[in-house]
Design a protein around this motif. Structure first.
Motif, PDB file in Angstrom:
ATOM      1  N   ALA A   1    -109.707  -3.009 -11.025  1.00  0.00           N
ATOM      2  CA  ALA A   1    -109.894  -3.320 -12.448  1.00  0.00           C
ATOM      3  C   ALA A   1    -108.558  -3.302 -13.185  1.00  0.00           C
ATOM      4  CB  ALA A   1    -110.861  -2.315 -13.075  1.00  0.00           C
ATOM      5  N   ILE A   2    -107.748  -2.306 -12.920  1.00  0.00           N
ATOM      6  CA  ILE A   2    -106.433  -2.212 -13.563  1.00  0.00           C
ATOM      7  C   ILE A   2    -105.563  -3.400 -13.176  1.00  0.00           C
ATOM      8  CG2 ILE A   2    -104.305  -0.874 -13.726  1.00  0.00           C
ATOM      9  CD1 ILE A   2    -106.674   0.400 -15.191  1.00  0.00           C
ATOM     10  N   SER A   3    -105.561  -3.766 -11.906  1.00  0.00           N
ATOM     11  CA  SER A   3    -104.723  -4.872 -11.457  1.00  0.00           C
ATOM     12  C   SER A   3    -105.106  -6.179 -12.140  1.00  0.00           C
ATOM     13  CB  SER A   3    -104.829  -5.021  -9.936  1.00  0.00           C
ATOM     14  OG  SER A   3    -103.969  -6.044  -9.477  1.00  0.00           O
ATOM     15  N   TYR A   4    -106.405  -6.461 -12.213  1.00  0.00           N
ATOM     16  CA  TYR A   4    -106.850  -7.698 -12.861  1.00  0.00           C
ATOM     17  C   TYR A   4    -106.643  -7.666 -14.381  1.00  0.00           C
ATOM     18  CZ  TYR A   4    -108.973  -9.844  -8.729  1.00  0.00           C
ATOM     19  OH  TYR A   4    -109.179 -10.454  -7.513  1.00  0.00           O
ATOM     20  N   ALA A   5    -106.465  -6.485 -14.958  1.00  0.00           N
ATOM     21  CA  ALA A   5    -106.250  -6.360 -16.410  1.00  0.00           C
ATOM     22  C   ALA A   5    -104.804  -6.611 -16.819  1.00  0.00           C
ATOM     23  CB  ALA A   5    -106.687  -4.969 -16.874  1.00  0.00           C
ATOM     24  N   ILE A   6    -103.915  -6.805 -15.852  1.00  0.00           N
ATOM     25  CA  ILE A   6    -102.483  -6.980 -16.129  1.00  0.00           C
ATOM     26  C   ILE A   6    -102.108  -8.449 -16.010  1.00  0.00           C
ATOM     27  CG2 ILE A   6    -100.146  -6.362 -15.419  1.00  0.00           C
ATOM     28  CD1 ILE A   6    -101.403  -3.815 -14.136  1.00  0.00           C
ATOM     29  N   ASP A   7    -101.596  -9.012 -17.085  1.00  0.00           N
ATOM     30  CA  ASP A   7    -101.063 -10.380 -17.048  1.00  0.00           C
ATOM     31  C   ASP A   7     -99.582 -10.274 -16.713  1.00  0.00           C
ATOM     32  OD1 ASP A   7    -100.061 -12.943 -17.534  1.00  0.00           O
ATOM     33  OD2 ASP A   7    -101.588 -13.351 -19.056  1.00  0.00           O
TER      34      ASP A   7
ATOM     35  N   ASN B   1     -94.431 -15.459  -0.103  1.00  0.00           N
ATOM     36  CA  ASN B   1     -95.497 -15.256  -1.082  1.00  0.00           C
ATOM     37  C   ASN B   1     -96.313 -16.510  -1.390  1.00  0.00           C
ATOM     38  OD1 ASN B   1     -95.363 -12.442  -1.645  1.00  0.00           O
ATOM     39  ND2 ASN B   1     -93.474 -12.792  -2.794  1.00  0.00           N
ATOM     40  N   ALA B   2     -96.016 -17.623  -0.734  1.00  0.00           N
ATOM     41  CA  ALA B   2     -96.812 -18.838  -0.942  1.00  0.00           C
ATOM     42  C   ALA B   2     -98.272 -18.558  -0.560  1.00  0.00           C
ATOM     43  CB  ALA B   2     -96.254 -19.982  -0.109  1.00  0.00           C
ATOM     44  N   GLY B   3     -99.184 -18.810  -1.485  1.00  0.00           N
ATOM     45  CA  GLY B   3    -100.599 -18.545  -1.226  1.00  0.00           C
ATOM     46  C   GLY B   3    -101.055 -17.164  -1.620  1.00  0.00           C
ATOM     47  N   LEU B   4    -100.133 -16.285  -1.959  1.00  0.00           N
ATOM     48  CA  LEU B   4    -100.491 -14.955  -2.443  1.00  0.00           C
ATOM     49  C   LEU B   4    -100.464 -14.957  -3.969  1.00  0.00           C
ATOM     50  CD1 LEU B   4     -98.432 -12.718   0.012  1.00  0.00           C
ATOM     51  CD2 LEU B   4    -100.859 -13.279   0.134  1.00  0.00           C
ATOM     52  N   ALA B   5    -101.335 -14.190  -4.592  1.00  0.00           N
ATOM     53  CA  ALA B   5    -101.394 -14.192  -6.052  1.00  0.00           C
ATOM     54  C   ALA B   5    -101.988 -12.890  -6.567  1.00  0.00           C
ATOM     55  CB  ALA B   5    -102.226 -15.373  -6.551  1.00  0.00           C
ATOM     56  N   LEU B   6    -101.596 -12.520  -7.786  1.00  0.00           N
ATOM     57  CA  LEU B   6    -102.130 -11.351  -8.483  1.00  0.00           C
ATOM     58  C   LEU B   6    -102.501 -11.794  -9.901  1.00  0.00           C
ATOM     59  CD1 LEU B   6     -99.470  -8.831  -7.178  1.00  0.00           C
ATOM     60  CD2 LEU B   6    -101.947  -8.598  -6.797  1.00  0.00           C
ATOM     61  N   PRO B   7    -103.627 -12.496 -10.053  1.00  0.00           N
ATOM     62  CA  PRO B   7    -103.961 -13.114 -11.339  1.00  0.00           C
ATOM     63  C   PRO B   7    -104.495 -12.132 -12.367  1.00  0.00           C
ATOM     64  CG  PRO B   7    -105.708 -13.508  -9.764  1.00  0.00           C
ATOM     65  CD  PRO B   7    -104.614 -12.811  -9.003  1.00  0.00           C
ATOM     66  N   PHE B   8    -104.339 -12.504 -13.623  1.00  0.00           N
ATOM     67  CA  PHE B   8    -105.000 -11.815 -14.735  1.00  0.00           C
ATOM     68  C   PHE B   8    -106.392 -12.411 -14.862  1.00  0.00           C
ATOM     69  CE2 PHE B   8    -106.146 -12.159 -19.299  1.00  0.00           C
ATOM     70  CZ  PHE B   8    -106.359 -10.813 -19.552  1.00  0.00           C
ATOM     71  N   ASP B   9    -107.419 -11.562 -14.829  1.00  0.00           N
ATOM     72  CA  ASP B   9    -108.796 -12.046 -14.904  1.00  0.00           C
ATOM     73  C   ASP B   9    -109.640 -10.992 -15.614  1.00  0.00           C
ATOM     74  OD1 ASP B   9    -111.524 -12.756 -14.349  1.00  0.00           O
ATOM     75  OD2 ASP B   9    -110.810 -14.017 -12.695  1.00  0.00           O
ATOM     76  N   GLN B  10    -109.904 -11.227 -16.892  1.00  0.00           N
ATOM     77  CA  GLN B  10    -110.618 -10.238 -17.697  1.00  0.00           C
ATOM     78  C   GLN B  10    -112.024  -9.969 -17.162  1.00  0.00           C
ATOM     79  OE1 GLN B  10    -112.319 -11.014 -21.809  1.00  0.00           O
ATOM     80  NE2 GLN B  10    -110.504  -9.791 -22.363  1.00  0.00           N
TER      81      GLN B  10
ATOM     82  N   SER C   1    -102.120  -3.772 -22.557  1.00  0.00           N
ATOM     83  CA  SER C   1    -102.877  -4.747 -21.770  1.00  0.00           C
ATOM     84  C   SER C   1    -104.140  -4.130 -21.173  1.00  0.00           C
ATOM     85  CB  SER C   1    -101.989  -5.304 -20.652  1.00  0.00           C
ATOM     86  OG  SER C   1    -102.675  -6.277 -19.902  1.00  0.00           O
ATOM     87  N   ILE C   2    -104.010  -2.934 -20.609  1.00  0.00           N
ATOM     88  CA  ILE C   2    -105.160  -2.289 -19.975  1.00  0.00           C
ATOM     89  C   ILE C   2    -106.203  -1.888 -21.006  1.00  0.00           C
ATOM     90  CG2 ILE C   2    -105.902  -0.250 -18.677  1.00  0.00           C
ATOM     91  CD1 ILE C   2    -103.093  -0.412 -17.267  1.00  0.00           C
ATOM     92  N   GLU C   3    -105.766  -1.280 -22.108  1.00  0.00           N
ATOM     93  CA  GLU C   3    -106.727  -0.801 -23.113  1.00  0.00           C
ATOM     94  C   GLU C   3    -107.421  -1.952 -23.838  1.00  0.00           C
ATOM     95  OE1 GLU C   3    -104.821   3.582 -24.193  1.00  0.00           O
ATOM     96  OE2 GLU C   3    -104.583   1.917 -25.606  1.00  0.00           O
ATOM     97  N   SER C   4    -106.722  -3.073 -24.053  1.00  0.00           N
ATOM     98  CA  SER C   4    -107.358  -4.205 -24.731  1.00  0.00           C
ATOM     99  C   SER C   4    -108.341  -4.933 -23.814  1.00  0.00           C
ATOM    100  CB  SER C   4    -106.303  -5.188 -25.241  1.00  0.00           C
ATOM    101  OG  SER C   4    -105.553  -5.737 -24.168  1.00  0.00           O
ATOM    102  N   THR C   5    -108.060  -4.946 -22.510  1.00  0.00           N
ATOM    103  CA  THR C   5    -108.945  -5.609 -21.549  1.00  0.00           C
ATOM    104  C   THR C   5    -110.100  -4.701 -21.131  1.00  0.00           C
ATOM    105  OG1 THR C   5    -107.053  -6.850 -20.688  1.00  0.00           O
ATOM    106  CG2 THR C   5    -109.031  -6.830 -19.335  1.00  0.00           C
ATOM    107  N   LEU C   6    -109.822  -3.401 -21.045  1.00  0.00           N
ATOM    108  CA  LEU C   6    -110.809  -2.425 -20.591  1.00  0.00           C
ATOM    109  C   LEU C   6    -110.963  -1.336 -21.650  1.00  0.00           C
ATOM    110  CD1 LEU C   6    -109.418  -2.059 -16.937  1.00  0.00           C
ATOM    111  CD2 LEU C   6    -111.348  -3.492 -17.663  1.00  0.00           C
TER     112      LEU C   6
END
Length: 533
Positions: A311-317, A350-359, A400-405
């Motif tokens: 949850a924390i990882s996806y909350a970070i843009d 890192n091609a094909g690897l990703a750490l997206p922001f997803d609320q 970022s974390i508090e606004s998303t979560l």
């Protein structure tokens, strides 16, 4: 106009006359050259068996030299050893002969035994060195660390005073970098005399490299590097003294540079935007093989929960973090491994690897974590080092974390780097931000941060699938696509499970006076003042 011209000419004549006079009076002895610099990280120790932070590693480069070393561009070259050797016995045995008349800064001889003693001390479980794993490829390492075998069985020995023989358990494609950036000697007599104080102050530190450290202890905010008169290449070193000031605030560091108080300054943060417009020629910027990430205490009820970490990882843009919060040239992490280090099938690692922001995913994973933990409102205490970049990072993560979560509260705990590392080592933390720089061009050094047997696994996180991948990787003898594909799998798994949570790849940003030459900032390793002119 004429009068001004005449005054200008008069000044010129006086200056020329003064120069001639000074040449006549001081022809026999020119003033020693001094370089003034700022750095953002303190030195916690100059004991090479325990130096595991950025400030200490930078200082090691100035004061110590291995069997190999690196040149001004970061390429591996012979150091204390006579030459770069080709390993024998299926690339597992290195036999290295020291150059003649190599000295410590007290005038005593550097011997093969000094390198052997260093490796054994670092690997010995009794030392509790966090750097032990850097020698994991030496023969009998596992037997010593896990089965209680004698430290004397480690795959390194002094054949005689000037010959070191190193035996590996398997071929290691990056071992030249280990010899250049990891295996530094110790002086056994001084270690015995100083005990735990060895390398903790200038007075209890010995150098075999280009410089000696002066006016330093662990709480120092200023110190000096003085040319080591016993260093074999001392005559080739331009600067006699490197005056160093610890400046964690990038704005203050830039002000000191712009006012002429220092010749070179390490900076970070949003001030780079203005400097690009006002002083573009002074900026030296590029990507560094250094990643910033969140370390979790795996034994904590909250931060040991995988879905909470997801949850924390996806909350970070990470794009906003790098481009707006840091604004210093840093780039969003795609995995724990830096981009630009190696390629797989012709493409970046890192091609094909990703750490997206997803609320939506962040909130969905948090709901699962709340059920598993048994609490709706969750609090996260996040330790951050008290530097400009980490202050900006902490503020952004909290927002970022508090606004998303909304059910998560982030408490920032800023502390000196020494205190943060101590908290990690003592397991007295819930979560913290950390960065790691590589000393060799292989992703394994970063993947090690989430490996249960890893030297920098402060989390004590353990995952059977990840550990199995790491063991497979360590059995691959060649630097090729087979090895790198396994490392990609490990990086992808860490992205999902968050053994550690990658944040961004650090930019290497410095200000340099245009008169300063040959001071470079390699992707792997650190700047070396001995090459500056």
């Amino acid at each position: 106009m004429k009068r001004k011209t005449m005054i200008g000419v008069g000044v010129a004549v006086l200056l020329i006359g003064g120069y001639v006079l000074s040449q006549q009076r001081g022809a026999e002895k020119a003033a020693p050259a001094t370089l003034k610099v700022t750095v953002q990280n303190p030195i916690t120790t100059l004991d090479p068996n325990f130096a595991d932070d950025i400030g200490s590693n930078l200082a090691e480069v100035q004061t110590l030299e291995g069997l190999y070393t690196t040149d001004e561009k970061g390429h591996v070259v012979a150091g204390m050893a006579e030459k770069i050797v080709q390993p024998t016995n299926n690339h597992t045995v290195y036999t290295l002969t020291l150059k003649k008349a190599q000295k410590w800064s007290d005038g005593s001889s550097v011997t093969a035994q000094d390198f052997v003693a260093s490796a054994k001390r670092q690997v010995d479980p009794a030392s509790k060195s966090t750097r032990a794993n850097h020698f994991k490829d030496l023969a009998n390492y596992d037997a010593i660390r896990k089965q209680g075998a004698s430290i004397d069985t480690l795959g390194i020995q002094a054949v005689n005073d000037c010959t070191v023989k190193i035996t590996l358990s398997h071929p290691v494609p990056y071992f030249n970098f280990i010899l250049a950036n990891q295996l530094y000697p110790i002086n056994p007599a001084k270690v015995k005399a100083y005990g735990h104080k060895y390398g903790q102050t200038a007075a209890t530190t010995l150098s075999n490299g280009p410089y000696m450290i002066k006016k330093w202890n662990q709480s120092a905010t200023t110190w000096q590097y003085e040319k080591n008169p016993y260093y074999a290449q001392a005559k080739q070193i331009h600067y006699q003294t490197i005056k160093t000031t610890l400046v964690t605030d990038a704005t203050l560091a830039s002000k000191q540079f712009l006012s002429g108080k220092v010749d070179e300054a390490e900076i970070s943060g949003g001030i780079l935007t203005n400097l690009k417009q006002s002083h573009p020629d002074a900026i030296k910027s590029g990507q560094k093989g250094r990643m910033a990430f969140i370390v979790w205490n795996a034994q904590d009820k909250v931060t040991g929960n995988t879905n909470f970490k997801r949850a924390i990882s996806y909350a970070i843009d990470r794009r906003v973090l790098a481009e707006q919060a840091l604004a210093d040239g840093s780039t969003p992490a795609q995995s724990i491994v830096p981009s630009g280090e190696v390629k797989v099938h012709g493409k970046d690692f890192n091609a094909g690897l990703a750490l997206p922001f997803d609320q939506a995913k962040a909130r969905a994973y948090l709901k699962q974590a709340q059920v598993e933990i048994g609490e709706k409102k969750l609090t996260l205490t996040l330790n951050t080092a008290d530097t400009d970049a980490y202050r900006a990072l902490g503020v952004y993560l909290k927002q970022s974390i508090e606004s998303t979560l909304p059910d998560v509260t982030v408490n920032l705990n800023r502390m000196p780097l020494n205190a943060e590392i101590s908290a990690f080592n003592n397991r007295n933390f819930q979560a913290g931000t950390l960065s790691w720089s590589t000393d060799y061009n292989d992703p394994i050094d970063f993947l090690d941060a989430a490996y249960s047997d890893g030297a920098i696994n402060f989390t004590k996180w353990q995952n059977g699938q990840y550990d199995a991948l790491m063991k497979q990787i360590n059995q691959q003898p060649e630097a090729n696509d087979t090895r790198y594909q396994l490392e990609q799998q490990a990086a992808r798994l860490n992205n999902d499970l968050n053994g550690v949570t990658p944040l961004y790849q650090v930019a290497n940003v410095h200000l340099q006076k245009k008169q300063l030459h040959n001071l470079n900032y390699p992707v792997i390793g650190y700047q070396n003042y001995q090459y500056a002119k």
